[in-house]
Design a protein around this motif. Structure first.
Motif, PDB file in Angstrom:
ATOM      1  N   TYR B 170     -92.481   6.984 -37.343  1.00  0.00           N
ATOM      2  CA  TYR B 170     -91.787   7.515 -38.525  1.00  0.00           C
ATOM      3  C   TYR B 170     -90.620   8.366 -38.083  1.00  0.00           C
ATOM      4  CZ  TYR B 170     -94.002  12.064 -37.729  1.00  0.00           C
ATOM      5  OH  TYR B 170     -94.392  13.258 -37.202  1.00  0.00           O
ATOM      6  N   LYS B 171     -89.658   8.506 -38.992  1.00  0.00           N
ATOM      7  CA  LYS B 171     -88.524   9.369 -38.720  1.00  0.00           C
ATOM      8  C   LYS B 171     -87.844   9.711 -40.030  1.00  0.00           C
ATOM      9  CE  LYS B 171     -84.905   5.888 -37.923  1.00  0.00           C
ATOM     10  NZ  LYS B 171     -84.008   6.265 -39.024  1.00  0.00           N
ATOM     11  N   GLU B 172     -87.030  10.721 -39.944  1.00  0.00           N
ATOM     12  CA  GLU B 172     -86.214  11.051 -41.115  1.00  0.00           C
ATOM     13  C   GLU B 172     -85.106  10.018 -41.256  1.00  0.00           C
ATOM     14  OE1 GLU B 172     -84.748  15.028 -41.263  1.00  0.00           O
ATOM     15  OE2 GLU B 172     -86.637  15.835 -40.493  1.00  0.00           O
ATOM     16  N   VAL B 173     -84.618   9.962 -42.426  1.00  0.00           N
ATOM     17  CA  VAL B 173     -83.688   8.875 -42.718  1.00  0.00           C
ATOM     18  C   VAL B 173     -82.439   8.956 -41.854  1.00  0.00           C
ATOM     19  CG1 VAL B 173     -82.260   7.851 -44.525  1.00  0.00           C
ATOM     20  CG2 VAL B 173     -84.570   8.599 -45.049  1.00  0.00           C
ATOM     21  N   ASN B 174     -81.915  10.146 -41.669  1.00  0.00           N
ATOM     22  CA  ASN B 174     -80.677  10.235 -40.926  1.00  0.00           C
ATOM     23  C   ASN B 174     -80.899  10.509 -39.439  1.00  0.00           C
ATOM     24  OD1 ASN B 174     -81.695  12.727 -41.372  1.00  0.00           O
ATOM     25  ND2 ASN B 174     -79.983  13.463 -42.616  1.00  0.00           N
ATOM     26  N   GLU B 175     -82.078  10.382 -38.985  1.00  0.00           N
ATOM     27  CA  GLU B 175     -82.340  10.537 -37.555  1.00  0.00           C
ATOM     28  C   GLU B 175     -82.240   9.190 -36.862  1.00  0.00           C
ATOM     29  OE1 GLU B 175     -86.096  12.310 -36.809  1.00  0.00           O
ATOM     30  OE2 GLU B 175     -85.408  14.346 -37.192  1.00  0.00           O
ATOM     31  N   THR B 176     -82.191   9.278 -35.533  1.00  0.00           N
ATOM     32  CA  THR B 176     -82.088   8.036 -34.778  1.00  0.00           C
ATOM     33  C   THR B 176     -83.347   7.734 -33.982  1.00  0.00           C
ATOM     34  OG1 THR B 176     -81.061   9.297 -33.015  1.00  0.00           O
ATOM     35  CG2 THR B 176     -79.593   8.133 -34.519  1.00  0.00           C
ATOM     36  N   ASP B 199     -86.093  12.513 -46.790  1.00  0.00           N
ATOM     37  CA  ASP B 199     -86.679  11.184 -46.910  1.00  0.00           C
ATOM     38  C   ASP B 199     -87.071  10.675 -45.543  1.00  0.00           C
ATOM     39  OD1 ASP B 199     -84.407  10.087 -49.547  1.00  0.00           O
ATOM     40  OD2 ASP B 199     -86.229  11.310 -49.567  1.00  0.00           O
ATOM     41  N   TYR B 200     -88.114   9.878 -45.541  1.00  0.00           N
ATOM     42  CA  TYR B 200     -88.642   9.395 -44.273  1.00  0.00           C
ATOM     43  C   TYR B 200     -88.753   7.881 -44.276  1.00  0.00           C
ATOM     44  CZ  TYR B 200     -89.878  14.119 -42.905  1.00  0.00           C
ATOM     45  OH  TYR B 200     -89.840  15.434 -42.555  1.00  0.00           O
ATOM     46  N   GLU B 201     -88.780   7.356 -43.063  1.00  0.00           N
ATOM     47  CA  GLU B 201     -89.002   5.922 -42.867  1.00  0.00           C
ATOM     48  C   GLU B 201     -90.222   5.742 -41.980  1.00  0.00           C
ATOM     49  OE1 GLU B 201     -84.341   4.443 -42.976  1.00  0.00           O
ATOM     50  OE2 GLU B 201     -85.419   4.578 -41.086  1.00  0.00           O
ATOM     51  N   ILE B 202     -91.055   4.783 -42.362  1.00  0.00           N
ATOM     52  CA  ILE B 202     -92.309   4.552 -41.631  1.00  0.00           C
ATOM     53  C   ILE B 202     -92.417   3.070 -41.330  1.00  0.00           C
ATOM     54  CG2 ILE B 202     -94.825   4.711 -41.737  1.00  0.00           C
ATOM     55  CD1 ILE B 202     -94.453   7.045 -43.685  1.00  0.00           C
ATOM     56  N   ARG B 203     -92.902   2.781 -40.125  1.00  0.00           N
ATOM     57  CA  ARG B 203     -93.181   1.388 -39.772  1.00  0.00           C
ATOM     58  C   ARG B 203     -94.402   1.340 -38.865  1.00  0.00           C
ATOM     59  NH1 ARG B 203     -88.225  -0.029 -35.586  1.00  0.00           N
ATOM     60  NH2 ARG B 203     -88.850   1.444 -33.943  1.00  0.00           N
ATOM     61  N   VAL B 204     -95.074   0.201 -38.899  1.00  0.00           N
ATOM     62  CA  VAL B 204     -96.331   0.034 -38.170  1.00  0.00           C
ATOM     63  C   VAL B 204     -96.275  -1.275 -37.410  1.00  0.00           C
ATOM     64  CG1 VAL B 204     -98.847   0.042 -38.360  1.00  0.00           C
ATOM     65  CG2 VAL B 204     -97.498   1.194 -40.085  1.00  0.00           C
ATOM     66  N   ARG B 205     -96.885  -1.261 -36.237  1.00  0.00           N
ATOM     67  CA  ARG B 205     -97.047  -2.508 -35.493  1.00  0.00           C
ATOM     68  C   ARG B 205     -98.441  -2.534 -34.900  1.00  0.00           C
ATOM     69  NH1 ARG B 205     -93.368  -1.770 -30.059  1.00  0.00           N
ATOM     70  NH2 ARG B 205     -94.224   0.254 -29.421  1.00  0.00           N
ATOM     71  N   SER B 206     -98.863  -3.704 -34.508  1.00  0.00           N
ATOM     72  CA  SER B 206    -100.241  -3.877 -34.060  1.00  0.00           C
ATOM     73  C   SER B 206    -100.270  -4.651 -32.748  1.00  0.00           C
ATOM     74  CB  SER B 206    -101.056  -4.628 -35.117  1.00  0.00           C
ATOM     75  OG  SER B 206    -100.541  -5.939 -35.291  1.00  0.00           O
ATOM     76  N   ARG B 207    -101.422  -4.532 -32.090  1.00  0.00           N
ATOM     77  CA  ARG B 207    -101.652  -5.298 -30.850  1.00  0.00           C
ATOM     78  C   ARG B 207    -103.146  -5.516 -30.686  1.00  0.00           C
ATOM     79  NH1 ARG B 207    -100.878  -0.885 -25.984  1.00  0.00           N
ATOM     80  NH2 ARG B 207    -102.622   0.435 -26.588  1.00  0.00           N
TER      81      ARG B 207
END
Lengths: 229, 611
Positions: B170-176, B199-207
Motif C-alpha cells: 500500500y501507499k499514499e496516492v502521491n507517493e512513489t 488517499d491510499y492505494e492497495i494491491r495484493v499478490r500471491s504465491r
C-alpha cells in the motif's frame, strides 16, 4: 453324565467368569465419551490437520536444503537427466494429478502415502551417513538432513495412527494390509541412489514430500463428508 | 593482387555489416516462461524473434516430452493461452513428472527447457479486494481499516490442493514507494494508522507457499475516506514529537532547580545535594596558622590543644616518666617501679631515706646528695624560645628526677639520651603529670619525711620540688627541686642564695625566708618553714589547705620577713583539671626579679593578667 455333573459342580462362578470374558471381547475398546471433560478427544480432522502441518514442515525443510545444495553444487543443465535423476521412488505408481487423487479409493490413497514415506526412510538414513563425512557441507545443512529423516519417521507413525483411527471409525476399510503385502516394493536399490548427487537426491525427496502433502490434503477433504471433494 | 584481395574482403565485411545492422540483431525464438497457475495445468510462452524474413512464418512448433516418453510430442493447444503460447490442460499435465519442451522449426531447434510442473507454479492475482473502516482515532486524524480479498479463482485452495501466501502493498496516492507487509496465509489484513485526510492505494499478490516467486499483482484498490462519509480533520502538517522543546524546557527546569537549591536556606537540603568539601580543621586552631605559622607557634598551639592535656592523666605515662634505671633499661623495672611507687610509697620513702637503692626507677626523693649547681643550672629558664633549648631544659629537669646517687653523672647523659628520643611535647606533660601525682604521694609521705628529716642533718635526702621551674604550654606546672638543698647550703653561704633565686624565674618564698632567717632563726625553723614552704610549693589542694594554715603560722613566726615574697596560697582560679592559678596575697613582687623569658608567664604575671 460325568461332564454334566462336573459342569454343575463348577457352578455359577465359572459361568459368571465365562460371561464376563465374552462381554469383554465383544465390547469395543475404551474411547472417550463425548461429554467427558477429562479426556481430550481429538477428531480425525484435528489429527489430519496435525499430520498435514507436519508434512508441510518436511516440505519446507527439504526445499531449503535443496536450495542450499544446489547453490553449492550447481546442477547440470535442464536435461531430462534420466540416468542422473533416478529417484528411489521412481518405480512407484502415484497419482499425478488432482483428479487421479480424487478418483482412487481412499484406502489406496492412504496406502500410497504410507508407502512413499516408508520408501524414503532407508535412503534418507543412508544419505545422512553419507553427508556426515562431507567436510564441505555446513552444519546447517547437516542438521536439516537429520531433522528431515527424523520427521519422516514421525510422519509415518502419525499417519499410521490416523489410519488406524479411520479404520476404527469405519471411514476406510481394513483392506490395507492386503494391499501392502501384495504390491512389490517399487523403490530402487540403494546402489542406484548412491550414484546420484546430493542435490539430485534431495530434489527427488522434495518432490515426493510435496506429493505427500497434497495427498494428505485431498484425503482429508475426502474424509469429511460435508466437503465436496 | 594483394590490394584487390584487401578490397574484396573489405567489401564483404561491409556488406555483412550492412546486412546485420539493417535487421538489428537476429533474435532467435525463445521460450520466455512456462507457468502453472494452480498446479493442475500449465502453459508455455515464447517469443518469436525476427526470423520471419529468413524462415517461413508459423512453422515454429513447441514439442514436449515427459520423462517416460520416448518421443517428442507436439503442443496440444496453441490457442487458449494466446499467441505464441502452448496450453496444457489437466489431461496433459502430470504434476510431479519432469517435462522438457523445445521450440523447434522442423529441423532447427531454437530453445529447450526442462522443468517439473510443481516448480513452475505462479498463482493468479487475488480478486475482489475491498476495505472496511475499523475505527478512527479520537483526534480524527488517523484511522484503521481492514482489507480483504478472495483467492484467485483458479487456485483450488478450498480443497487444499494448493496453499497460497499473500503479500499486501500500500501507499499514499502521491507517493512513489510501496510499503510491504509480511506474506501471510489469511485473506484479510488490517492496516493501522492511516491518515484520514489522504488517499491510499492497495494491491495484493500471491504465491505458492513453498516457492519464492510471486504471481502478478491484483488490481489496485483505492481507499478514500471522504467517500466513506467519514469526517476527518485536515492537518496540513504532521505532528511530530517536539524533541527540541523538551530539551529546552528540561534544561531550564534543571537550572532553575539547581539555583533554588543553592539559594535555599535549608542547610540540610543543600548539604544533601552539594555536600561540603571537608577542609582540614582542628578545633580551636586557625587553619591559616597551620599553613603559614612557624613551627614553634604551631607546636605551642598543638600542645595547648585539649587532646594533649588529657594525656596528663594517662597512667601509662607514669611508666615512661619513672624510667630512671640507667643501667637496666628493662621494661619490668618500669612496671615494678610504678607499682612500688603507687602502692608502697611509704615503704619507698622509708627505703629512700634509709639507704640508697639501686633501683633508679623510684622517685627522686630518694636522691642523696645532689650537686645543686647542676640543678640550678638546669633550673634556669633561659631564653628558650625554640624547641631545642626547651629540650635542653627538659633534659636537665629530667636529670633532676633521675638522680639516684651523687655519682650518677653518667646516668644523666644516658637518660638525657633516652629522654631525648621521646617527643618533647609528650615529655613535658609526662613530667608535669607525674609531679602532681608525685606530689600526692610525697604529700602523704611528707609527714614521715619530715619526721625523718628532722632526724637527719642532711637536708638533701629528699628532694623537695618546691620550685616551679616553668609552666608548660599545656598549662601544667613543672616543679624542680633545688632551693631545698640550696637552703641547706645557704646556711653557709648566706644570702647569696638570694641572687641565686633571682636568677631563676621562680622561687619559693620559703627559700627566701630561709635565706633571711638563717642568720637569725634556729635550725628548726627552716625545717618547719621548709615544710610549710614545701607544702605550698606543691600545688595540690591538700597541701594548700594545710599550707594555708601552716603558712599562717610561719608568717606569724617570721614577722621579720621583709622580703616581699608573694604568698601563693590561695587558689584564685581553678582551671580544672588543667591547673590552678594562685593568688598572691602579699605585696606585689617587683617585676624585674622575674624573667619574662621564653614566653612563659610566671604565676605572678598570670595573676595580673587574669583577674
Amino acid at each position: 453324565m460325568a461332564l454334566a455333573r462336573a459342569a454343575g459342580q463348577a457352578g455359577p462362578g465359572a459361568a459368571l467368569a465365562l460371561l464376563w470374558l465374552l462381554v469383554r471381547a465383544a465390547a469395543p475398546p475404551a474411547v472417550c465419551a463425548p461429554g467427558d471433560s477429562g479426556c481430550l478427544r481429538l477428531t480425525v480432522a484435528d489429527l489430519f490437520d496435525r499430520v498435514i502441518r507436519h508434512s508441510g514442515r518436511i516440505h519446507s525443510l527439504s526445499t531449503a536444503l535443496c536450495a542450499e545444495l544446489e547453490n553449492r553444487f550447481p546442477p547440470r543443465d535442464n536435461e531430462l537427466g534420466k540416468p542422473a535423476r533416478r529417484c528411489p521412488t521412481a518405480g512407484m505408481l502415484t497419482p499425478n494429478g488432482k483428479e487421479y487423487a480424487q478418483k482412487i479409493p481412499r484406502e489406496e490413497l492412504t496406502y500410497v502415502i504410507l508407502k512413499l514415506l516408508h520408501a524414503w526412510k532407508e535412503p534418507l538414513s543412508h544419505f545422512n551417513q553419507h553427508i556426515e563425512h562431507h567436510q564441505e557441507l555446513p552444519d546447517d545443512s547437516l542438521s536439516k538432513a537429520k531433522q528431515i529423516s527424523k520427521m519422516v519417521h514421525e510422519l509415518e507413525t502419525g499417519i499410521e495412527k490416523v489410519t488406524e483411527k479411520m479404520q476404527l471409525m469405519g471411514i476406510i476399510s481394513n483392506s490395507l494390509h492386503g494391499m501392502a503385502s501384495s504390491e512389490a516394493s517399487g523403490f530402487s536399490s540403494t546402489n542406484e541412489a548412491n550414484m546420484m548427487s546430493d542435490s539430485d537426491f534431495i530434489h527427488c525427496f522434495k518432490r515426493d514430500s510435496n506429493k505427500v502433502q497434497c495427498y494428505l490434503k485431498i484425503l482429508k477433504c475426502r474424509i469429511m463428508p460435508e466437503n465436496s471433494c | 593482387m594483394d590490394l584487390r584481395h584487401l578490397l574484396f574482403t573489405l567489401a564483404l565485411v561491409c556488406a555483412n555489416d550492412s546486412l546485420s545492422s539493417s535487421d538489428d540483431l537476429l533474435r532467435w525464438p525463445q521460450i520466455s516462461k512456462c507457468r502453472s497457475p494452480e498446479l493442475e495445468t500449465f502453459s508455455c510462452y515464447w517469443t518469436d524473434g525476427n526470423l520471419y524474413n529468413l524462415t517461413a512464418p508459423g512453422t515454429i512448433q513447441l514439442l514436449y516430452m515427459k520423462r517416460n516418453d520416448e518421443d517428442w510430442k507436439e503442443c496440444p493447444d496453441y490457442i487458449t493461452a494466446g499467441e505464441n503460447s502452448c496450453y496444457f490442460n489437466t489431461s496433459y499435465t502430470s504434476i510431479w513428472i519432469p517435462y522438457c519442451v523445445k521450440l523447434a522449426n522442423k529441423d532447427e531447434v531454437f530453445d529447450e527447457k526442462c522443468f517439473s510442473v510443481d516448480e513452475i507454479v505462479l498463482p493468479d492475482p487475488p480478486v475482489h479486494l475491498n476495505w472496511t473502516l475499523l475505527n478512527t482515532s479520537q483526534t480524527g486524524i488517523h484511522g484503521d481499516i481492514q482489507v480483504r480479498w478472495d483467492p484467485p479463482p483458479t487456485a483450488d485452495v478450498q480443497k487444499g490442493w494448493i496453499t497460497l501466501e499473500y503479500e499486501l502493498q500500500y501507499k499514499e496516492v502521491n507517493e512513489t514507494k510501496w510499503k510491504e507487509l509480511e506474506p501471510r496465509l489469511s485473506t484479510m489484513v488490517p492496516l493501522y494508522s492511516l491518515k484520514m485526510g489522504r488517499d491510499y492505494e492497495i494491491r495484493v499478490r500471491s504465491r505458492q507457499r513453498t516457492s519464492e516467486k510471486f504471481g502478478e499483482f491484483s488490481e489496485i484498490l483505492y481507499v478514500s475516506f471522504s467517500q466513506a462519509g467519514v469526517e476527518f480533520v485536515h492537518c496540513a502538517e504532521e505532528i511530530e514529537f517536539p524533541w527540541f522543546l523538551v530539551v529546552i524546557f528540561g534544561a531550564c527546569g534543571l537550572a532553575v532547580t539547581v539555583i533554588l537549591i543553592l539559594l535555599s536556606k535549608q542547610p540540610r537540603l543543600k548539604m544533601l545535594i552539594f555536600p561540603p568539601v571537608p577542609v582540614p580543621k582542628i578545633k580551636g586552631i586557625d587553619p591559616d596558622l597551620l599553613k603559614k605559622g612557624k613551627l614553634d607557634e604551631v607546636n605551642s598551639i598543638l600542645a595547648s590543644h585539649d587532646s594533649y592535656k588529657t594525656q596528663l592523666y594517662n597512667d601509662d605515662l607514669w611508666v615512661e616518666f619513672i624510667e630512671l634505671d640507667i643501667d637496666d633499661s628493662d621494661e619490668k623495672n618500669r612496671v615494678s617501679d610504678t607499682d612500688r611507687l603507687l602502692s608502697d610509697d611509704r615503704l619507698k620513702s622509708h627505703s629512700c631515706l634509709g639507704a640508697k637503692d639501686d633501683d633508679s626507677g623510684r622517685a627522686s626523693c630518694c636522691e642523696p646528695d645532689i650537686p645543686e649547681t647542676d640543678f640550678s643550672a638546669s633550673d634556669t629558664c633561659d631564653a628558650i624560645s625554640d624547641i631545642d633549648q626547651f629540650k635542653k631544659v627538659t633534659d636537665k629537669e629530667e636529670d633532676l628526677l633521675c638522680l639516684d646517687r651523687k655519682d650518677d653523672h653518667e646516668s644523666v647523659p644516658t637518660l638525657a639520651d633516652t629522654d631525648a628520643q621521646q617527643p618533647h611535647t609528650s615529655t613535658q606533660p609526662e613530667r608535669s603529670e607525674s609531679w602532681p601525682a608525685f606530689a600526692d604521694s610525697t604529700d602523704s609521705a611528707s609527714p614521715s619525711v619530715h619526721t625523718q628529716l628532722s632526724n637527719q642533718n642532711s637536708l638533701t635526702n629528699t628532694d623537695f620540688y618546691a620550685q616551679v621551674s616553668d609552666i608548660t604550654p599545656a598549662g601544667s606546672v613543672v616543679l624542680s627541686p633545688g632551693q631545698r638543698s640550696k637552703v641547706g647550703r645557704a646556711q653557709c653561704e648566706g644570702c647569696t642564695e638570694q641572687s641565686f633565686t633571682m636568677d631563676s624565674a621562680y622561687f619559693c618564698e620559703a627559700d627566701v625566708k630561709k635565706c633571711i632567717a638563717v642568720t637569725s632563726q634556729e635550725e628548726d625553723e627552716p625545717h618547719v618553714q621548709e615544710q610549710s614552704c614545701n607544702e605550698d610549693a606543691y600545688f595540690t589542694t591538700e597541701s594548700l589547705t594545710t599550707s594555708g594554715v601552716s603558712l599562717g603560722a610561719s608568717m606569724a613566726e617570721t614577722p621579720s620577713l621583709e622580703m616581699p615574697v608573694p604568698d601563693y596560697t590561695s587558689i584564685h582560679i581553678v582551671h580544672s583539671p588543667q591547673g590552678l592559678v594562685l593568688n598572691a596575697t602579699a605585696l606585689p613582687v617587683p617585676e624585674k626579679e622575674f624573667n619574662m623569658s621564653c614566653g612563659y608567664v610566671s604565676t605572678d604575671q598570670l595573676n595580673k593578667i587574669m583577674p
